[in-house]
Design a protein around this motif. Structure first.
Motif, short mmCIF file in Angstrom:
data_model
loop_
_atom_site.label_atom_id
_atom_site.label_comp_id
_atom_site.label_asym_id
_atom_site.label_seq_id
_atom_site.Cartn_x
_atom_site.Cartn_y
_atom_site.Cartn_z
N SER A 80 14.57 85.13 26.70
CA SER A 80 14.37 86.14 27.58
C SER A 80 12.95 86.75 27.12
CB SER A 80 15.57 86.97 27.77
OG SER A 80 15.83 87.54 26.53
N PRO A 81 12.55 87.56 28.12
CA PRO A 81 11.35 88.22 27.65
C PRO A 81 11.50 89.26 26.66
CG PRO A 81 11.63 88.40 30.07
CD PRO A 81 12.85 87.85 29.38
N GLY A 82 10.85 88.78 25.39
CA GLY A 82 10.88 89.89 24.08
C GLY A 82 12.03 89.03 23.00
N ARG A 83 12.66 88.15 23.43
CA ARG A 83 13.63 87.60 22.49
C ARG A 83 13.40 86.54 22.24
NH1 ARG A 83 18.64 84.74 23.62
NH2 ARG A 83 20.05 84.51 21.85
N PHE A 84 13.14 86.19 20.76
CA PHE A 84 12.73 85.07 20.12
C PHE A 84 13.80 84.27 19.22
CE2 PHE A 84 9.01 87.48 21.26
CZ PHE A 84 8.14 86.54 21.80
N VAL A 85 13.86 82.97 19.41
CA VAL A 85 14.56 82.22 18.38
C VAL A 85 13.58 81.11 17.84
CG1 VAL A 85 16.44 80.46 18.14
CG2 VAL A 85 16.46 82.23 20.03
N LEU A 86 13.54 81.60 16.18
CA LEU A 86 12.63 80.69 15.59
C LEU A 86 13.33 79.95 14.36
CD1 LEU A 86 9.43 82.46 13.89
CD2 LEU A 86 10.90 80.91 12.44
N ARG A 87 12.91 78.69 14.37
CA ARG A 87 13.53 77.80 13.63
C ARG A 87 12.43 77.16 12.60
NH1 ARG A 87 18.25 74.64 12.82
NH2 ARG A 87 17.94 72.78 11.72
N THR A 88 12.52 77.61 11.34
CA THR A 88 11.41 77.02 10.44
C THR A 88 11.51 75.48 10.09
OG1 THR A 88 12.73 77.81 8.26
CG2 THR A 88 11.44 79.49 9.61
N ARG A 89 10.76 75.12 9.31
CA ARG A 89 10.80 73.62 8.73
C ARG A 89 12.08 73.42 7.77
NH1 ARG A 89 5.40 71.61 6.15
NH2 ARG A 89 5.96 73.13 4.72
N ALA A 90 12.47 74.57 6.94
CA ALA A 90 13.44 74.29 6.19
C ALA A 90 14.80 74.68 6.97
CB ALA A 90 13.59 75.45 5.18
N GLY A 91 14.83 74.59 8.15
CA GLY A 91 16.07 74.50 9.17
C GLY A 91 16.80 75.94 9.27
#
Length: 413
Positions: free
Chosen positions: A330-341
């Motif tokens: 949704s606008p302004g809501r971020f889900v970030l997954r790094t290379r370490a999982g």
């Protein structure tokens, strides 16, 4: 440019100057022949039967290879070509900045006699000040903030925004819980003293005034004469605003999404919404961040409020080269997954946070000891009715005549 030219000239002279101190233009003259004796030669009288004639076996003597007045036009290896270089500045003038538009530079620099005073212009970097509109009007004393610095007192924040009336003034309208509803770029400014040392033109400063929409509509501009023009403008523009909380591109189409960069209004909205870098561990201000597409524009990602976010330069580069997996449900809501999982989820930040309310203690705190008995009843039976007369008589000074001892002698003792 002057410094580079001087360095090139010095390097050129070093490469084209002979190593032998006896060689060079100083040793050449009309009396010198084609042979230049070396430092160990005593002249023509040293030549003996073992000598080969005019040539000497001294390794330091180059013989006919030396330059002289009889050399032909081909002897140009050691010739120094004069360069047309500007005259070097004196050590006292090196490092002086030429400021061509400021007439008061001499007052700012102080009494510097060795430096030539030239007019110039002062520049200031981008500074963002955030303050509630009610605090600017004097209705409360909520603290302001400077992104990248921290919290500042209300009086200091008000002085900072009044000194930056030529900057960009953003009026952020929120709901009763501090959530973003509208961003208005104000045109009016409150009056104030004009700073003669201020840079000409519009500065790079950003002033953000925060106010709930309902409170702005209830304000009476006539009660605030200095801010009347600004409040009147804001209340007139309330009727032209759309749905509360809707981004500027809520009616945009495929033609707007195909653009590589967002417009100025959408750019401002995203930076106000994200407040700082969207990486959960970063607090770099949004006005210094990059606007990045969550789904890359080269892969068909639209340029819209629900596909853009503020990323600082470091995290923006890490997002692409790490690589990280980023989604924006949704606008302004971020889900970030790094290379370490590891997965991080961030949510839109409120524009204004309510101040903490007083926390009541479990038991009443004891009162400080004032010297009076705490077991006194409300009947005031233990109070002397003549306490005022006794107090005034005790405080009244009494005149006493000192008695003279018979052992005291008359002057001069």
């Amino acid at each position: 440019d002057r410094t580079i030219a001087l360095l090139l000239a010095a390097e050129y002279h070093a490469q084209n100057t002979p190593d032998d101190p006896d060689e060079g233009p100083e040793d050449e003259g009309p009396d010198d022949g084609p042979q230049d004796p070396g430092p160990d030669d005593d002249g023509p009288q040293d030549q003996g039967p073992d000598d080969d004639g005019p040539r000497d076996d001294d390794p330091d003597d180059e013989g006919p290879d030396d330059e002289g007045p009889d050399d032909g036009p081909g002897a140009t290896d050691d010739e120094v070509v004069p360069l047309d270089l500007p005259a070097s500045r004196s050590p006292s003038e090196q490092g002086v900045l030429d400021l061509p538009d400021l007439p008061a530079t001499s007052e700012l620099l102080g009494p510097l006699d060795v430096v030539e005073r030239r007019p110039g212009r002062l520049r200031e970097g981008t500074v963002e000040i955030r303050l509630r509109l009610t605090t600017a009007l004097g209705l409360d004393q909520h603290p302001g903030s400077v992104p990248g610095y921290g919290t500042v007192h209300a009086a200091d924040a008000l002085a900072m925004i009044m000194a930056r009336r030529d900057g960009e003034w953003r009026v952020v309208l929120t709901d009763d819980h501090g959530r973003l509803q509208h961003v208005i770029l104000a045109r009016r400014r409150p009056p104030g003293p004009r700073d003669r040392h201020r840079a000409r033109g519009r500065s790079a400063s950003i002033v953000e005034l925060q106010v709930p929409t309902t409170l702005l509509a209830a304000l009476d501009p006539t009660n605030h004469p200095d801010w009347e023009a600004l409040l009147t403008e804001l209340q007139q523009r309330l009727a032209d605003l759309g749905r509360p909380g809707a981004p500027p591109d809520h009616n945009a189409g495929p033609d707007d999404w195909a653009r590589r960069r967002p417009g100025a209004e959408l750019d401002r909205w995203i930076r106000v919404r994200d407040r700082h870098c969207v990486a959960p561990w970063c607090r770099r201000p949004a006005h210094k961040a990059d606007l990045d597409h969550t789904l890359a524009h080269a892969w068909g990602g639209p340029t819209s409020s629900w596909n853009l976010g503020a990323w600082c330069t470091h995290d923006h580069r890490a997002k692409h080269h790490a690589p990280w997996t980023v989604r924006q449900p949704s606008p302004g809501r971020f889900v970030l997954r790094t290379r370490a999982g590891i997965t991080y989820t961030t949510h839109p930040k409120p524009i204004t946070d309510p101040l903490p309310t007083p926390r009541p203690a479990a038991t009443p705190r004891p009162l400080p000891d004032d010297g009076w008995a705490d077991h006194r009843t409300d009947t005031h039976d233990d109070i002397d009715p003549d306490w005022f007369q006794k107090l005034t008589q005790k405080a009244r000074p009494t005149a006493t005549i000192p008695t003279r001892s018979r052992y005291d002698d008359e002057p001069p003792f």
